[in-house]
Design a protein around this motif. Sequence first.
Motif, short mmCIF file in Angstrom:
data_model
loop_
_atom_site.label_atom_id
_atom_site.label_comp_id
_atom_site.label_asym_id
_atom_site.label_seq_id
_atom_site.Cartn_x
_atom_site.Cartn_y
_atom_site.Cartn_z
N ASN A 280 0.81 -1.22 0.00
CA ASN A 280 0.00 0.00 0.00
C ASN A 280 0.84 1.27 0.00
O ASN A 280 0.34 2.36 -0.22
N VAL A 281 2.14 1.13 0.28
CA VAL A 281 2.99 2.30 0.44
C VAL A 281 3.54 2.77 -0.90
O VAL A 281 4.16 2.01 -1.63
N ALA A 282 3.29 4.04 -1.22
CA ALA A 282 3.80 4.63 -2.45
C ALA A 282 5.08 5.43 -2.20
O ALA A 282 5.91 5.56 -3.10
N ILE A 283 5.21 5.99 -1.00
CA ILE A 283 6.38 6.81 -0.68
C ILE A 283 6.87 6.47 0.73
O ILE A 283 6.09 6.32 1.66
N LEU A 284 8.20 6.38 0.85
CA LEU A 284 8.85 6.27 2.16
C LEU A 284 9.54 7.60 2.43
O LEU A 284 10.15 8.18 1.53
N HIS A 285 9.42 8.08 3.65
CA HIS A 285 10.11 9.32 4.01
C HIS A 285 10.89 9.13 5.29
O HIS A 285 10.36 8.63 6.28
N GLU A 286 12.15 9.50 5.25
CA GLU A 286 13.01 9.44 6.43
C GLU A 286 12.90 10.77 7.18
O GLU A 286 13.26 11.82 6.64
N PRO A 287 12.37 10.79 8.40
CA PRO A 287 12.23 12.04 9.15
C PRO A 287 13.56 12.80 9.25
O PRO A 287 14.63 12.20 9.32
N ASN A 288 13.44 14.13 9.22
CA ASN A 288 14.61 15.02 9.35
C ASN A 288 15.58 14.91 8.18
O ASN A 288 16.77 15.23 8.32
N THR A 289 15.09 14.44 7.05
CA THR A 289 15.88 14.48 5.81
C THR A 289 15.03 15.12 4.72
O THR A 289 13.84 15.36 4.91
N ALA A 290 15.65 15.38 3.58
CA ALA A 290 14.93 15.95 2.44
C ALA A 290 14.63 14.89 1.40
O ALA A 290 14.38 15.20 0.24
N ILE B 93 1.79 6.56 2.50
CA ILE B 93 3.06 7.09 2.98
C ILE B 93 3.49 6.32 4.23
O ILE B 93 2.67 6.02 5.09
N GLU B 94 4.77 6.02 4.31
CA GLU B 94 5.32 5.44 5.53
C GLU B 94 6.44 6.35 6.03
O GLU B 94 7.38 6.66 5.29
N ILE B 95 6.32 6.81 7.26
CA ILE B 95 7.30 7.71 7.85
C ILE B 95 8.18 6.92 8.82
O ILE B 95 7.69 6.37 9.80
N GLY B 96 9.52 6.90 8.55
CA GLY B 96 10.44 6.18 9.43
C GLY B 96 10.12 4.68 9.41
O GLY B 96 9.23 4.24 8.70
#
Length: 292
Positions: free
Chosen positions: A133-143, A267-270
């Motif tokens: 289900n995840v389309a984007i992964l985002h690493e907190p405190n990064t760009a 979206i999945e954060i961390g």
Amino acid sequence: MQSKHLRIHLLLTLIAVAHALPQQNPAGPILSELSQSGNFAIYACGSQTDAIKTLLDLSYLYLQTAILSTDSAAYKAFFKDTPPSNVTAVLNRIAEGSSILTGNLLRRPCIICVTQQYPGLANAWDRCKANPNVAILHEPNTALMYLCPVAMTIQPSPVSSMCPAINPWGTGFMGGIPMTRYAVIVDTLAYMYIPTALPGKTVLQPPVMDVGNCLGLEAEKAVRNPHSYGLYTSYLRAGCTQFPTKVPADRDRELMESTEPVGADGIEIGPVLCVDDPTLINLYANTPSCPT
């Protein structure tokens, strides 16, 4: 003598050019895989690069419309009586792709396409595969935004046929606009920009994802909820003009106690993503490298 000097000069020039050329590294793509659209960096996207550039160009236009539509039904549905200056402060940064302070440096937001082709992105690849289900992964405190393969299979942006009907009681939608590539990028960028665009405010925890629950948020929570920005701009882009008018006022208090599945909004954060890709490690120094 002149000929000898000329030969030495040519040899030194060739050596310098050879060192300047991007070198292939088995752990990841070469530097020539790095592209850009406005202030956005695009990395390792190959044949999908043009499609992402086109979407970013269109997103800028869509967001300008959202910035100028704070008197719309969509704005009132998702942000209630929030001062427009608060919402547009976030949207302006998203539209411009403003550089993000990570560590001690300002860095451009970077979209990375995750494929099995590059072993240096294996950690991200495993995370994408673990939750379809995840389309984007985002690493907190990064760009950094890691675009999972499913992101390139969903609709690029909302269209008018996606507007859902309102239930007979006027308390919510019967369904909702499906996940689009445009919405998940806006959502992820909202995660990045809310803390800087709204001094003293933090991203709502836990973030609220379901459209019905987002409609139930009071203004102070909605402006801190990343998915509210993706929903507002998506429903506006689709041309939706009808919204529920009897959403329970206390719905937000109830939903704060509930849990939603990871990746429910695409979206999945961390937690921490590591990479073995030298280009990313060099350009984004706060990107953790994988343990050897």
